[in-house]
Design a protein around this motif. Structure first.
Motif, PDB file in Angstrom:
ATOM      1  N   CYS A 108      10.023  -3.609  -0.380  1.00 47.84           N
ATOM      2  CA  CYS A 108       9.888  -4.793   0.475  1.00 47.84           C
ATOM      3  C   CYS A 108       8.896  -4.484   1.592  1.00 47.84           C
ATOM      4  CB  CYS A 108      11.256  -5.167   1.054  1.00 47.84           C
ATOM      5  SG  CYS A 108      11.204  -6.458   2.317  1.00 47.84           S
ATOM      6  N   ASP A 109       7.922  -5.354   1.787  1.00 52.92           N
ATOM      7  CA  ASP A 109       6.916  -5.104   2.822  1.00 52.92           C
ATOM      8  C   ASP A 109       7.476  -5.341   4.212  1.00 52.92           C
ATOM      9  OD1 ASP A 109       4.117  -4.515   3.507  1.00 52.92           O
ATOM     10  OD2 ASP A 109       4.113  -6.582   4.258  1.00 52.92           O
ATOM     11  N   VAL A 116      -2.615   6.896  -5.794  1.00 48.71           N
ATOM     12  CA  VAL A 116      -3.149   6.552  -7.123  1.00 48.71           C
ATOM     13  C   VAL A 116      -3.546   5.071  -7.119  1.00 48.71           C
ATOM     14  CG1 VAL A 116      -2.756   6.622  -9.621  1.00 48.71           C
ATOM     15  CG2 VAL A 116      -1.696   8.343  -8.149  1.00 48.71           C
ATOM     16  N   LEU A 117      -2.671   4.187  -7.546  1.00 48.31           N
ATOM     17  CA  LEU A 117      -2.990   2.755  -7.574  1.00 48.31           C
ATOM     18  C   LEU A 117      -2.541   2.028  -6.315  1.00 48.31           C
ATOM     19  CD1 LEU A 117      -2.105   1.877 -11.285  1.00 48.31           C
ATOM     20  CD2 LEU A 117      -4.346   2.374 -10.301  1.00 48.31           C
ATOM     21  N   GLY A 118      -1.758   2.705  -5.518  1.00 49.46           N
ATOM     22  CA  GLY A 118      -1.236   2.090  -4.310  1.00 49.46           C
ATOM     23  C   GLY A 118       0.241   1.761  -4.447  1.00 49.46           C
ATOM     24  N   GLN A 119       0.964   1.831  -3.337  1.00 44.95           N
ATOM     25  CA  GLN A 119       2.384   1.472  -3.333  1.00 44.95           C
ATOM     26  C   GLN A 119       2.501  -0.049  -3.404  1.00 44.95           C
ATOM     27  OE1 GLN A 119       4.701   1.634   0.369  1.00 44.95           O
ATOM     28  NE2 GLN A 119       6.159   2.951  -0.702  1.00 44.95           N
ATOM     29  N   VAL A 120       3.326  -0.531  -4.334  1.00 46.76           N
ATOM     30  CA  VAL A 120       3.493  -1.974  -4.511  1.00 46.76           C
ATOM     31  C   VAL A 120       4.469  -2.500  -3.461  1.00 46.76           C
ATOM     32  CG1 VAL A 120       4.137  -3.841  -6.084  1.00 46.76           C
ATOM     33  CG2 VAL A 120       3.104  -1.739  -6.980  1.00 46.76           C
ATOM     34  N   ARG A 121       3.998  -3.468  -2.675  1.00 42.46           N
ATOM     35  CA  ARG A 121       4.820  -4.052  -1.621  1.00 42.46           C
ATOM     36  C   ARG A 121       4.815  -5.570  -1.778  1.00 42.46           C
ATOM     37  NH1 ARG A 121       5.658   0.023   2.259  1.00 42.46           N
ATOM     38  NH2 ARG A 121       6.489  -1.502   3.739  1.00 42.46           N
ATOM     39  N   LEU A 122       5.996  -6.160  -1.765  1.00 44.12           N
ATOM     40  CA  LEU A 122       6.127  -7.612  -1.860  1.00 44.12           C
ATOM     41  C   LEU A 122       6.233  -8.178  -0.454  1.00 44.12           C
ATOM     42  CD1 LEU A 122       8.595  -8.055  -4.861  1.00 44.12           C
ATOM     43  CD2 LEU A 122       6.102  -7.935  -4.864  1.00 44.12           C
ATOM     44  N   THR A 123       5.350  -9.130  -0.133  1.00 45.04           N
ATOM     45  CA  THR A 123       5.299  -9.685   1.215  1.00 45.04           C
ATOM     46  C   THR A 123       6.085 -10.985   1.302  1.00 45.04           C
ATOM     47  OG1 THR A 123       3.299 -10.986   0.815  1.00 45.04           O
ATOM     48  CG2 THR A 123       3.010  -8.689   1.501  1.00 45.04           C
ATOM     49  N   ARG A 124       6.419 -11.348   2.507  1.00 45.49           N
ATOM     50  CA  ARG A 124       7.145 -12.594   2.758  1.00 45.49           C
ATOM     51  C   ARG A 124       6.166 -13.757   2.826  1.00 45.49           C
ATOM     52  NH1 ARG A 124      10.679 -12.306   7.950  1.00 45.49           N
ATOM     53  NH2 ARG A 124      12.189 -11.337   6.542  1.00 45.49           N
TER      54      ARG A 124
END
Length: 297
Positions: free
Chosen positions: A116-117, A271-279
């Motif tokens: 979670c971002d 590597v590809l980047g940390q996946v963060r889901l934004t509001r």
């Protein structure tokens, strides 16, 4: 004269398969299901359970060792797997992220790689009217359509797996050479220990000296084994997913447990980047693709 033990012609290949598939990210449950379908059973004629497979994967006998009085010593039989493969599997089994909090097999390939971002908490899957969504597990900060996110992440993964340079070993070269040097010391130490155990003493004083030498060497071997285990890297992409062929089809056919391992390896800040889901600030004001961020160093 010592009795020499040899690998069982039918069982030895199964042990090697167990270690190889575990390193490649396959779960014990998936391997057990495959073996049961092939009619592979234990010595009592019953299917081999995932719990038994875990015990087998932890057994040092398969690298030519045996446990004796709380210590590990060289055995009289030949190894079935390499030190590298064995200790990579040990690192995988010791990884806390391998346990999802329930006894079932993993169902979602990306949940372990998304955060979670808003609060940096973990993400879980929630269902509402048969529609799946990724939801912040702790505070419910975000809720994003799962199918859409999965489509985005799958495209990113497949594109990366199609790159030949993606399979180059990203582990530190100095660390790799250090592990190789320690393995050489370990092999020499085990050979020396075997010679000591087979040696005979003519006097009581010699026997005491030999016993102290054996004890010191056993302690040194234990330290080297711990160092090898610590330096083993079960995170090389090529061990989880082989290059070449139709990447998209093979990715979709890869077991979820292996997909999770690959996703955990690729979706990192380096590597590809940390996946963060934004509001989303307001309904309809932000597209789905804009709510999936890849945070890189």
């Amino acid at each position: 004269m010592p009795v020499r033990q040899y690998a069982h012609p039918d069982e030895a290949p199964l042990i090697l398969e167990l270690f190889t598939r575990t390193r490649a990210g396959h779960s014990f449950r998936a391997i057990a299901r495959d073996w049961a379908a092939k009619g592979i059973t234990g010595r009592r004629g019953k299917p081999i359970s995932p719990e038994t497979m875990r015990d087998l994967a932890l057994n040092v006998a398969y690298i030519g060792l045996r446990s004796s009085k709380g210590t590990t010593v060289t055995a009289s039989w030949e190894r079935l797997v390499s030190d590298e493969l064995f200790y990579e599997v040990q690192a995988i089994l010791a990884d806390p992220s391998r346990f999802s909090g329930n006894s079932g097999a993993p169902r979602h390939e990306f949940t372990g790689a998304i955060v979670c971002d808003v609060c940096s908490g973990s993400i879980t899957v929630s269902y509402k009217r048969d529609t799946a969504a990724y939801v912040c597990k702790g505070k419910g900060c975000v809720r994003v359509d799962k199918a859409g996110v999965d489509e985005i992440l799958t495209r990113v993964v497949v594109a990366h797996l199609n790159r030949p340079d993606a399979y180059e070993d990203s582990s530190d070269a100095g660390e790799g050479s250090q592990a190789a040097a320690i393995r050489n010391q370990l092999a020499q130490g085990r050979a020396d220990l075997r010679d000591m155990e087979e040696a005979t003493s003519e006097t009581l004083a010699e026997a005491r000296i030999l016993a102290r030498s054996v004890e010191r060497l056993e302690g040194k071997i234990k330290e080297l084994e711990d160092q090898v285990r610590e330096l083993s890297r079960p995170t090389r992409l090529s061990t989880l997913f082989r290059p070449g062929g139709n990447v998209t089809t093979r990715w979709l056919r890869t077991p979820v447990s292996a997909q999770r391992a690959i996703a955990a390896l690729l979706f990192t800040p380096t590597v590809l980047g940390q996946v963060r889901l934004t509001r989303s600030p307001a309904p309809g004001k932000r597209g789905l693709i804009e709510r999936v961020e890849f945070r890189r160093v």
